[in-house]
Design a protein around this motif. Sequence first.
Motif, PDB file in Angstrom:
ATOM      1  N   ALA A  29       0.860  -1.179   0.000  1.00  0.00           N
ATOM      2  CA  ALA A  29       0.000   0.000   0.000  1.00  0.00           C
ATOM      3  C   ALA A  29       0.895   1.226   0.000  1.00  0.00           C
ATOM      4  N   GLY A  30       0.373   2.330  -0.526  1.00  0.00           N
ATOM      5  CA  GLY A  30       1.161   3.546  -0.569  1.00  0.00           C
ATOM      6  C   GLY A  30       0.515   4.567  -1.477  1.00  0.00           C
ATOM      7  N   SER A  31       1.344   5.421  -2.059  1.00  0.00           N
ATOM      8  CA  SER A  31       0.870   6.439  -2.997  1.00  0.00           C
ATOM      9  C   SER A  31       1.619   6.300  -4.311  1.00  0.00           C
ATOM     10  N   MET A  32       0.997   6.779  -5.364  1.00  0.00           N
ATOM     11  CA  MET A  32       1.549   6.641  -6.706  1.00  0.00           C
ATOM     12  C   MET A  32       1.331   7.934  -7.469  1.00  0.00           C
ATOM     13  N   ILE A  33       2.385   8.398  -8.130  1.00  0.00           N
ATOM     14  CA  ILE A  33       2.287   9.551  -9.031  1.00  0.00           C
ATOM     15  C   ILE A  33       2.421   9.037 -10.455  1.00  0.00           C
ATOM     16  N   LEU A  34       1.483   9.407 -11.308  1.00  0.00           N
ATOM     17  CA  LEU A  34       1.446   8.910 -12.681  1.00  0.00           C
ATOM     18  C   LEU A  34       1.301  10.080 -13.641  1.00  0.00           C
ATOM     19  N   PHE A  35       2.110  10.094 -14.692  1.00  0.00           N
ATOM     20  CA  PHE A  35       1.895  11.055 -15.771  1.00  0.00           C
ATOM     21  C   PHE A  35       2.390  10.474 -17.082  1.00  0.00           C
ATOM     22  N   THR A  36       1.854  11.000 -18.191  1.00  0.00           N
ATOM     23  CA  THR A  36       2.135  10.453 -19.507  1.00  0.00           C
ATOM     24  C   THR A  36       2.839  11.488 -20.377  1.00  0.00           C
ATOM     25  N   GLN A  37       3.522  10.985 -21.389  1.00  0.00           N
ATOM     26  CA  GLN A  37       4.304  11.832 -22.286  1.00  0.00           C
ATOM     27  C   GLN A  37       3.433  12.848 -23.011  1.00  0.00           C
ATOM     28  N   ASP A  38       2.216  12.452 -23.375  1.00  0.00           N
ATOM     29  CA  ASP A  38       1.352  13.358 -24.124  1.00  0.00           C
ATOM     30  C   ASP A  38       0.645  14.376 -23.235  1.00  0.00           C
ATOM     31  N   GLU A  39       0.906  14.337 -21.935  1.00  0.00           N
ATOM     32  CA  GLU A  39       0.364  15.277 -20.957  1.00  0.00           C
ATOM     33  C   GLU A  39      -1.161  15.201 -20.848  1.00  0.00           C
ATOM     34  N   LYS A  40      -1.746  14.119 -21.331  1.00  0.00           N
ATOM     35  CA  LYS A  40      -3.190  13.953 -21.196  1.00  0.00           C
ATOM     36  C   LYS A  40      -3.574  13.355 -19.853  1.00  0.00           C
ATOM     37  N   LEU A  41      -2.600  12.839 -19.144  1.00  0.00           N
ATOM     38  CA  LEU A  41      -2.896  12.177 -17.887  1.00  0.00           C
ATOM     39  C   LEU A  41      -1.788  12.465 -16.890  1.00  0.00           C
ATOM     40  N   ARG A 163       0.979   2.441 -26.843  1.00  0.00           N
ATOM     41  CA  ARG A 163       0.622   3.058 -28.133  1.00  0.00           C
ATOM     42  C   ARG A 163      -0.307   4.254 -27.938  1.00  0.00           C
ATOM     43  N   LYS A 164      -1.125   4.195 -26.918  1.00  0.00           N
ATOM     44  CA  LYS A 164      -2.151   5.212 -26.724  1.00  0.00           C
ATOM     45  C   LYS A 164      -1.594   6.494 -26.113  1.00  0.00           C
ATOM     46  N   TYR A 165      -0.655   6.363 -25.152  1.00  0.00           N
ATOM     47  CA  TYR A 165      -0.188   7.528 -24.408  1.00  0.00           C
ATOM     48  C   TYR A 165       1.285   7.837 -24.628  1.00  0.00           C
ATOM     49  N   GLY A 166       2.011   6.998 -25.351  1.00  0.00           N
ATOM     50  CA  GLY A 166       3.453   7.172 -25.440  1.00  0.00           C
ATOM     51  C   GLY A 166       4.092   6.676 -24.156  1.00  0.00           C
ATOM     52  N   TRP A 167       5.142   7.363 -23.724  1.00  0.00           N
ATOM     53  CA  TRP A 167       5.814   6.955 -22.489  1.00  0.00           C
ATOM     54  C   TRP A 167       4.989   7.340 -21.275  1.00  0.00           C
ATOM     55  N   MET A 168       4.916   6.431 -20.327  1.00  0.00           N
ATOM     56  CA  MET A 168       4.199   6.664 -19.084  1.00  0.00           C
ATOM     57  C   MET A 168       5.152   6.429 -17.921  1.00  0.00           C
ATOM     58  N   ILE A 169       5.092   7.294 -16.921  1.00  0.00           N
ATOM     59  CA  ILE A 169       5.981   7.210 -15.772  1.00  0.00           C
ATOM     60  C   ILE A 169       5.152   7.032 -14.505  1.00  0.00           C
ATOM     61  N   LEU A 170       5.527   6.042 -13.709  1.00  0.00           N
ATOM     62  CA  LEU A 170       4.916   5.782 -12.415  1.00  0.00           C
ATOM     63  C   LEU A 170       5.973   5.955 -11.331  1.00  0.00           C
TER      64      LEU A 170
END
Length: 215
Positions: A29-41, A163-170
């Motif tokens: 359990a914990g926290s997660m920061i997520l963002f995508t290359q296309d800045e949509k998320l 394919r949908k978001y490009g690179w995604m970072i968690l």
Amino acid sequence: MKVVVAFVFLLGACLAQMPHPCKSPPLLAGSMILFTQDEKLGLKSNYMYDAYRQWQRFTQAGVADNETFNYDIFLLYKEHVAYVVDNDNQTCTGYPLYGDYQPIVIPGDAYLLAQSFIGSSSEPREGVLVNTWSGNLPNQEGLYISTVTQFGCVPVNSMYHTRKYGWMILQYIDNVKGLPDPDQLIPPPFCLDPAKVGFSAQKPVDFLDLFQQMM
């Protein structure tokens, strides 16, 4: 003889420190920061992870456009079902869940990129020893790069391509081994009535689709 014994002991200690592919703790359990290359998320979410049942829960609360929101996403991979719960309105929407369950693990064919310290190695407790691995995604969609702690294989961050978001970072933060209350991974009772959640009317989704809907 003492020299030989000392050498064998030292060799064993060095081998014990060598990075190896590993599995993260099955209950986290914990926290997660997520963002995508296309800045949509891009978001921060609390998470609960149960590798035994292949269940996950993500909680997101905050303020957007002067309105508060408080959502939970429940992913039940064995059942191929996802639920989005609006805690403020006590409503639940069910979705068919597609995609294979992906445990937090460094596969056996991963390639070690580096071993390093987060922070400092100058003094005890000033840093954390981590290993960074790379390899091909199971669906050959691209590469992944994942960093875990040397001791315990606790996730630190992961980067992979879709394919949908490009690179995604968690990025994983405030991780705690174990689940204080495993029942918190069970969706609320009002999610279990198909007539109320409209399950059959929804298109199949993966967890990124659900996160985007919550924004």
